[in-house]
Write an enzyme that holds these catalytic residues in place. Structure first.
Site, PDB file in Angstrom:
ATOM      1  N   GLU A 325      84.967  36.233 122.593  1.00  0.00           N
ATOM      2  CA  GLU A 325      84.928  36.053 121.156  1.00  0.00           C
ATOM      3  C   GLU A 325      86.344  36.064 120.574  1.00  0.00           C
ATOM      4  O   GLU A 325      87.132  36.973 120.851  1.00  0.00           O
ATOM      5  CB  GLU A 325      84.136  37.178 120.478  1.00  0.00           C
ATOM      6  CG  GLU A 325      82.652  37.180 120.772  1.00  0.00           C
ATOM      7  CD  GLU A 325      81.898  38.216 119.960  1.00  0.00           C
ATOM      8  OE1 GLU A 325      80.663  38.121 119.903  1.00  0.00           O
ATOM      9  OE2 GLU A 325      82.532  39.131 119.373  1.00  0.00           O
ATOM     10  N   CYS A 326      86.665  35.053 119.808  1.00  0.00           N
ATOM     11  CA  CYS A 326      87.883  34.992 118.991  1.00  0.00           C
ATOM     12  C   CYS A 326      89.151  35.290 119.816  1.00  0.00           C
ATOM     13  O   CYS A 326      89.640  34.424 120.518  1.00  0.00           O
ATOM     14  CB  CYS A 326      87.758  35.934 117.797  1.00  0.00           C
ATOM     15  SG  CYS A 326      88.842  35.484 116.417  1.00  0.00           S
ATOM     16  N   GLY A 327      89.696  36.501 119.743  1.00  0.00           N
ATOM     17  CA  GLY A 327      90.888  36.812 120.513  1.00  0.00           C
ATOM     18  C   GLY A 327      90.704  36.581 121.989  1.00  0.00           C
ATOM     19  O   GLY A 327      91.621  36.115 122.689  1.00  0.00           O
ATOM     20  N   SER A 426      84.321  31.230 122.021  1.00  0.00           N
ATOM     21  CA  SER A 426      84.450  30.627 120.691  1.00  0.00           C
ATOM     22  C   SER A 426      85.030  31.643 119.719  1.00  0.00           C
ATOM     23  O   SER A 426      85.271  32.802 120.076  1.00  0.00           O
ATOM     24  CB  SER A 426      83.086  30.147 120.181  1.00  0.00           C
ATOM     25  OG  SER A 426      82.297  31.254 119.780  1.00  0.00           O
TER      26      SER A 426
END
Length: 457
Positions: A325-327, A426
């Site tokens: 996720e993200c990072g 993502s």
């Protein structure tokens, strides 16, 4: 069990001092011997770290978009069990949230039957502060508005003037705090600097100032006046451990909802925490989770840890289930360009290049539909999630896109993320309490991977 003393700390707007006051209250309540459980409204990962520094207990998120109301209430009751007090920090302004006010502080306060105390930033205001509070009180008469804490007062005369206005309206004032720039918590592009990156040196002073300025007994009396909750105390399933999953957790990656991790455990996962910054390779596991955080602030060190990058590349090549996720998504990519324009090689496990931008690229709730079969769900599944990032991912393979994301505020759509084989990455943040079937699906994929690997041996 339904009798849980509880209190919501809200404000008219962001930047009023909610977090500072909440942390100070938590520290003071704990100091007088109370067992206190804290909560944060909305999809915030950073403020709960400050709560934990004050109480020694993990803070939990309450979000009526990311999870059904009954799940959120169940989470609240389970985590508040055997506590003397529950303190809930709001988000943004009292009535602000997603589309139609979803997951606003006011909505959640009403769902939990919790009295609300507003932190009013009185800087450069006189009697108008009372008018602001009256508006908060009267905007929704179904909300139990209990009173206010005045913040950033300039002097005794300033306090006297404002208190007289509140007396005329019969709105209780539970405390008054003087203006002090040293109480301001350090911030950067996504909000406060996480406690995982620094010593919370301000805690002692915040505790002292809030303790001196606020009437704790009055607040505790208000909290105890909350009506009992009627729902039967729920429990999470208790499945035996069936698989080990490696979870990145250090200063660069620490955006995890505690309840999400509990859901994974309830599905039979043993979580093994490791550091992409400090460790040389992945721990023994049959699955990998790379949460959000601030890899852009540690890009040089992450890049220099070549043995860890190779270890992750091998895991992806071996088809280990990997959820990012993200990072974590940024770290899996080929490279990361920081705010200064410096490019650093990353894990190189998926195509694409993460670039930090000067402006916020996305923030808010989204509905995300899977475009292909993934390690969380088959094609066509829809998840409720949240985005908040300053970076863009460039040179992605669109044919490998993971989601069609729809913003809840304006219905704008975009294709985003990466899904291929056993990798799903993502910018989307999910809360597994709101989609426990996805957690169970991921755990099963990890179990299947472990069985295949053992059979191959």
């Amino acid at each position: 069990m339904g009798e849980i003393p509880r209190l919501v700390i809200a404000a008219p707007k962001s930047g009023s001092g909610k977090t500072t006051v909440t942390v100070g209250l938590l520290a003071n309540f704990c100091d007088i011997g109370l067992k206190v459980q804290s909560f944060k409204v909305g999809p915030d990962y950073i403020d709960p770290g400050y709560h934990k520094a004050a109480t020694g207990r993990a803070a939990h998120n309450l979000d009526s978009y990311l999870m059904p109301d009954e799940t959120m209430e169940a989470l609240f009751m389970r985590q508040s069990r055997d506590m003397d007090l529950a303190v809930i920090e709001g988000v943004m302004g009292l009535y602000d949230g997603g589309a139609a006010g979803v997951s606003s502080t006011a909505q959640i306060a009403k769902l939990l039957g919790a009295p609300v105390v507003a932190v009013i930033d009185a800087k450069a205001m006189g009697a108008t502060a009372a008018a602001v509070a009256l508006g908060l009180k009267d905007f929704d008469r179904d909300l139990r508005f209990a009173g206010v804490i005045l913040n950033r007062l300039a002097s005794d005369n300033h306090e006297k003037l404002i208190r007289e206005a509140f007396d005329k309206l019969a709105i209780p004032v539970f405390g008054a705090i003087r203006r002090d720039e040293e109480l301001k918590l350090s911030e950067r592009h996504l909000g406060l600097v996480p406690t995982a990156e620094k010593d919370f040196a301000e805690l002692a002073k915040i505790k002292k100032v809030v303790g001196q300025g606020v009437n704790l007994d009055m607040l505790l009396s208000v909290a105890k006046s909350a009506e009992p909750l009627r729902r039967k105390l729920p429990t999470l399933p208790d499945n035996p451990t069936r698989v080990q999953i490696a979870v990145a957790r250090d200063a660069a990656f620490n955006f995890y909802y505690p309840e999400s991790l509990e859901v994974l455990k309830s599905c039979g996962a043993k979580l093994i925490f490791f550091s992409p910054l400090e460790d040389s390779e992945l721990p023994p596991a049959d699955g990998l989770i790379l949460g959000g955080g601030f890899p852009e602030m540690f890009a040089e060190k992450l890049s220099a840890n070549e043995s860890m990058r190779r270890s992750i590349q091998r895991a992806v090549k071996d088809d280990m289930p990997v959820y990012a996720e993200c990072g974590g998504y940024m770290y899996l990519s080929e490279s990361l360009t920081d705010f200064a324009g410096r490019l650093f090689p990353m894990a190189g496990a998926i195509p694409g290049h993460a670039l930090m931008k000067d402006k916020l690229k996305a923030v808010g709730y989204v509905a995300a539909q899977t475009l292909t079969d993934t390690i969380l769900a088959p094609k066509g599944a829809v998840f409720k999630g949240h985005e908040f990032h300053f970076s863009d991912m460039e040179d992605m393979a669109e044919e490998r896109a993971a989601f069609r994301m729809t913003k809840t505020r304006n219905n704008a759509e975009k294709i985003a993320g990466y899904a291929c084989g056993n990798v799903l990455a993502s910018y989307l943040h999910l809360h597994f309490a709101g989609c426990p079937a996805a957690a169970a699906y991921f755990v099963e994929r990890c179990i299947n991977y472990g069985e295949r690997r053992n059979w191959a041996k």
